[in-house]
Design a protein around this motif. Structure first.
Motif, PDB file in Angstrom:
ATOM      1  N   SER A  74       0.834  -1.206   0.000  1.00  0.00           N
ATOM      2  CA  SER A  74       0.000   0.000   0.000  1.00  0.00           C
ATOM      3  C   SER A  74       0.865   1.250   0.000  1.00  0.00           C
ATOM      4  N   ILE A  77       8.256   0.917  -1.037  1.00  0.00           N
ATOM      5  CA  ILE A  77       8.895   0.048  -2.035  1.00  0.00           C
ATOM      6  C   ILE A  77       7.887  -0.961  -2.607  1.00  0.00           C
ATOM      7  N   ARG A  97      -2.427  -3.701   5.340  1.00  0.00           N
ATOM      8  CA  ARG A  97      -3.549  -3.606   6.277  1.00  0.00           C
ATOM      9  C   ARG A  97      -4.596  -2.574   5.850  1.00  0.00           C
ATOM     10  N   THR A  98      -4.166  -1.442   5.266  1.00  0.00           N
ATOM     11  CA  THR A  98      -5.080  -0.314   5.066  1.00  0.00           C
ATOM     12  C   THR A  98      -5.832  -0.403   3.738  1.00  0.00           C
ATOM     13  N   ASP A 124      -3.245  -8.441   8.091  1.00  0.00           N
ATOM     14  CA  ASP A 124      -2.265  -7.958   9.062  1.00  0.00           C
ATOM     15  C   ASP A 124      -1.182  -9.018   9.276  1.00  0.00           C
ATOM     16  N   PHE A 125       0.030  -8.750   8.789  1.00  0.00           N
ATOM     17  CA  PHE A 125       1.123  -9.715   8.920  1.00  0.00           C
ATOM     18  C   PHE A 125       1.718  -9.739  10.337  1.00  0.00           C
ATOM     19  N   ASN A 151       7.795  -8.308   0.545  1.00  0.00           N
ATOM     20  CA  ASN A 151       8.341  -6.974   0.811  1.00  0.00           C
ATOM     21  C   ASN A 151       7.995  -6.465   2.201  1.00  0.00           C
ATOM     22  N   TYR A 219      16.097  -5.043  14.159  1.00  0.00           N
ATOM     23  CA  TYR A 219      15.762  -4.870  12.732  1.00  0.00           C
ATOM     24  C   TYR A 219      16.852  -5.515  11.865  1.00  0.00           C
ATOM     25  N   VAL A 252      15.973   4.143   1.024  1.00  0.00           N
ATOM     26  CA  VAL A 252      15.017   4.445  -0.049  1.00  0.00           C
ATOM     27  C   VAL A 252      14.007   5.450   0.523  1.00  0.00           C
ATOM     28  N   THR A 254      10.980   6.467   1.550  1.00  0.00           N
ATOM     29  CA  THR A 254       9.648   5.909   1.830  1.00  0.00           C
ATOM     30  C   THR A 254       9.228   6.337   3.241  1.00  0.00           C
TER      31      THR A 254
HETATM   32  N1  LIG Z   1      12.991   2.261   2.964  1.00  0.00           N
HETATM   33  C1  LIG Z   1      14.229   1.857   3.083  1.00  0.00           C
HETATM   34  O1  LIG Z   1      15.170   2.674   3.132  1.00  0.00           O
HETATM   35  C2  LIG Z   1      14.559   0.399   3.134  1.00  0.00           C
HETATM   36  C3  LIG Z   1      15.905   0.029   3.114  1.00  0.00           C
HETATM   37  C4  LIG Z   1      16.233  -1.325   3.149  1.00  0.00           C
HETATM   38  C5  LIG Z   1      15.237  -2.274   3.192  1.00  0.00           C
HETATM   39  N2  LIG Z   1      13.931  -1.895   3.226  1.00  0.00           N
HETATM   40  C6  LIG Z   1      12.928  -2.954   3.295  1.00  0.00           C
HETATM   41  O2  LIG Z   1      11.957  -2.751   2.280  1.00  0.00           O
HETATM   42  C7  LIG Z   1      10.674  -3.203   2.720  1.00  0.00           C
HETATM   43  C8  LIG Z   1       9.652  -2.110   2.516  1.00  0.00           C
HETATM   44  O3  LIG Z   1      10.048  -0.955   3.241  1.00  0.00           O
HETATM   45  P1  LIG Z   1       9.382   0.489   2.966  1.00  0.00           P
HETATM   46  O4  LIG Z   1      10.415   1.490   3.276  1.00  0.00           O
HETATM   47  O5  LIG Z   1       8.721   0.507   1.670  1.00  0.00           O
HETATM   48  O6  LIG Z   1       8.290   0.522   4.133  1.00  0.00           O
HETATM   49  P2  LIG Z   1       7.015   1.487   4.286  1.00  0.00           P
HETATM   50  O7  LIG Z   1       7.090   2.633   3.359  1.00  0.00           O
HETATM   51  O8  LIG Z   1       6.905   1.746   5.748  1.00  0.00           O
HETATM   52  O9  LIG Z   1       5.810   0.547   3.803  1.00  0.00           O
HETATM   53  C9  LIG Z   1       5.508  -0.604   4.518  1.00  0.00           C
HETATM   54  C10 LIG Z   1       4.361  -1.329   3.866  1.00  0.00           C
HETATM   55  O10 LIG Z   1       4.094  -2.501   4.649  1.00  0.00           O
HETATM   56  C11 LIG Z   1       2.738  -2.465   5.092  1.00  0.00           C
HETATM   57  N3  LIG Z   1       2.684  -3.041   6.439  1.00  0.00           N
HETATM   58  C12 LIG Z   1       3.317  -2.619   7.551  1.00  0.00           C
HETATM   59  N4  LIG Z   1       3.003  -3.397   8.588  1.00  0.00           N
HETATM   60  C13 LIG Z   1       2.146  -4.338   8.117  1.00  0.00           C
HETATM   61  C14 LIG Z   1       1.456  -5.415   8.712  1.00  0.00           C
HETATM   62  N5  LIG Z   1       1.550  -5.700  10.015  1.00  0.00           N
HETATM   63  N6  LIG Z   1       0.665  -6.186   7.927  1.00  0.00           N
HETATM   64  C15 LIG Z   1       0.515  -5.900   6.613  1.00  0.00           C
HETATM   65  N7  LIG Z   1       1.157  -4.896   5.999  1.00  0.00           N
HETATM   66  C16 LIG Z   1       1.943  -4.120   6.748  1.00  0.00           C
HETATM   67  C17 LIG Z   1       2.333  -0.999   5.048  1.00  0.00           C
HETATM   68  O11 LIG Z   1       0.953  -0.848   4.811  1.00  0.00           O
HETATM   69  P3  LIG Z   1      -0.187  -0.735   5.938  1.00  0.00           P
HETATM   70  O12 LIG Z   1       0.310   0.224   6.961  1.00  0.00           O
HETATM   71  O13 LIG Z   1      -1.360  -0.266   5.161  1.00  0.00           O
HETATM   72  O14 LIG Z   1      -0.363  -2.107   6.467  1.00  0.00           O
HETATM   73  C18 LIG Z   1       3.088  -0.524   3.806  1.00  0.00           C
HETATM   74  O15 LIG Z   1       2.384  -0.858   2.657  1.00  0.00           O
HETATM   75  C19 LIG Z   1      10.863  -3.627   4.169  1.00  0.00           C
HETATM   76  O16 LIG Z   1      11.033  -5.021   4.231  1.00  0.00           O
HETATM   77  C20 LIG Z   1      12.142  -2.924   4.594  1.00  0.00           C
HETATM   78  O17 LIG Z   1      12.812  -3.608   5.613  1.00  0.00           O
HETATM   79  C21 LIG Z   1      13.566  -0.582   3.200  1.00  0.00           C
END
Ligand SMILES: NC(=O)c1ccc[n+]([C@@H]2O[C@H](COP(=O)([O-])OP(=O)(O)OC[C@H]3O[C@@H](n4cnc5c(N)ncnc54)[C@H](OP(=O)(O)O)[C@@H]3O)[C@@H](O)[C@H]2O)c1
Length: 341
Positions: A74, A77, A97-98, A124-125, A151, A219, A252, A254
């Motif tokens: 949602s 990434i 979730r949303t 909800d994961f 992801n 983490y 990234v 986000t």
């Molecule tokens: N951003 C970075 O710099 C970065 C760097 C390295 C690795 N990563 C990895 O990339 C992946 C994505 O990161 P991101 O930065 O894109 O995160 P993000 O922007 O916070 O997005 C997280 C996504 O996961 C969903 N989510 C969170 N908790 C959840 C739950 N309990 N059940 C179902 N869905 C859930 C959120 O949607 P809802 O809230 O609607 O559920 C949202 O769609 C992660 O595995 C992270 O570790 C990110």
């Protein structure tokens, strides 16, 4: 004492002038230089040459199906990967979730790609329930899945020492970051193996490559699990024509990296755009088993992984300590100001 030093010098001299040993050192030196040149050429090649496209993936995995499933889609990434997979031509199922945010992603996918189908599943994961997963899998059974993107992931709210968050917070992080990857792979692997086609993309992080990330210990631990699990699976599935790609991005732009500020951080060399990162990542699916995603992060990974841990560990500790202490001072000052009002 002088005698001891002189005998030590003599032993050293005889070792250094030994033709066999000096030959061995020459070979070792040449091998080391060749390895470094090979590494530098690969990094330069990946950085300088135009990126290949991912347009062929739809045809490549057609035997497995026409659907891609993306968890945590949602936002961030996951959302960027879902949009990119739809642009390639896959039907896309987005899970998070949303519901309202998922509906927006589905709307954007179908508006931009009228021939593509999109489906939203709210889940909800944070759950560990067999029944909840059975319900999810029953819904996924209706789709011929060719690509699974694991992801979903969460991080600590702030960089903080291990003892600061509650055990419940750490265990939630462990559950959300690791359990869906295992459960969804258990679900999909037999299906893809049977069809001898398809792909799994698993999100880890640069923190797993660094191997020591004080102030983000839990983490980083979960991301190390994601990385080792995923690369291991890649070799199990390779003989069956199923591709597994492990992704280890740096920062990234986000929600995860925007911190407490309301706006998204600016994109710069280290903090890359999620859409570009998604495109670069998918362009490498089926070509390599591991990537940082964006080419800036490939370069960063190459530098970081050549630094010794005795340097990286304490440097990371100092950096995050500074950030954490500054945040605590700011919070304390804000609390005093509030009391004085
Ligand atoms: N951003 C970075 O710099 C970065 C760097 C390295 C690795 N990563 C990895 O990339 C992946 C994505 O990161 P991101 O930065 O894109 O995160 P993000 O922007 O916070 O997005 C997280 C996504 O996961 C969903 N989510 C969170 N908790 C959840 C739950 N309990 N059940 C179902 N869905 C859930 C959120 O949607 P809802 O809230 O609607 O559920 C949202 O769609 C992660 O595995 C992270 O570790 C990110």
């Amino acid at each position: 004492m002088a005698q001891l030093a002189s005998s030590a010098m003599q032993v050293l001299k005889s070792v250094i002038v030994s033709p066999k040993l000096s030959r061995a050192f020459q070979i070792l030196g040449a091998a080391f230089v060749a390895l470094e040149i090979f590494r530098a050429t690969r990094v330069a090649g990946r950085y300088l040459l135009p990126r290949s496209s991912a347009g062929h993936l739809k045809a490549k995995y057609a035997k497995a199906g026409s659907w891609a499933v993306v968890t945590g889609a949602s936002d961030g990434i996951g959302r960027a990967l879902a949009l990119e997979l739809a642009a390639i031509g896959f039907n896309v199922c987005v899970i998070a979730r949303t519901q309202s945010k998922l509906d927006e992603v589905v709307g954007e996918i179908t508006t931009k790609n009228p021939t593509v189908q999109a489906k939203a599943l709210s889940f909800d994961f944070g759950t560990t329930s067999n029944e909840a997963y059975a319900d999810l899998f029953a819904q996924l059974d209706a789709l011929e899945i060719a690509v699974l993107v694991n992801n979903v992931g969460i991080s600590h709210t702030n960089a903080e020492l291990f003892e600061d968050p509650s055990v419940a917070d750490d265990l939630k992080l462990l559950t959300v970051n690791c359990e869906p990857m295992i459960r969804l792979c258990k679900y999909i692997v037999p299906k893809l193996k049977a069809k001898r086609s398809g792909a799994i993309v698993n999100l880890s992080s640069l923190s797993a490559v660094v191997t020591a990330v004080p102030y983000l210990a839990t983490y980083a631990g979960t991301k190390a699990f994601n990385q080792t699990f995923s690369t291991s699976l890649a070799y199990e599935l390779q003989p069956f024509g199923v591709d597994v790609l492990t992704v280890t991005p740096g920062m990234v732009s986000t929600g995860m990296t925007q911190g407490s500020a309301a706006r998204r951080p600016r994109v710069n060399f280290g903090m890359v755009d999620s859409a570009v990162m998604a495109r670069d990542t998918l362009a490498q699916l089926g070509r390599v088993i591991s990537t940082a995603g964006h080419h800036n992060h490939d370069l960063q990974t190459s530098i970081v992984s050549s630094l010794p841990l005795w340097y990286v560990g304490p440097s990371t500790y100092k950096l995050f300590k500074k950030i954490s202490d500054a945040r605590k001072r700011k919070a304390a000052a804000a609390s005093v100001a509030q009391q004085n009002e």
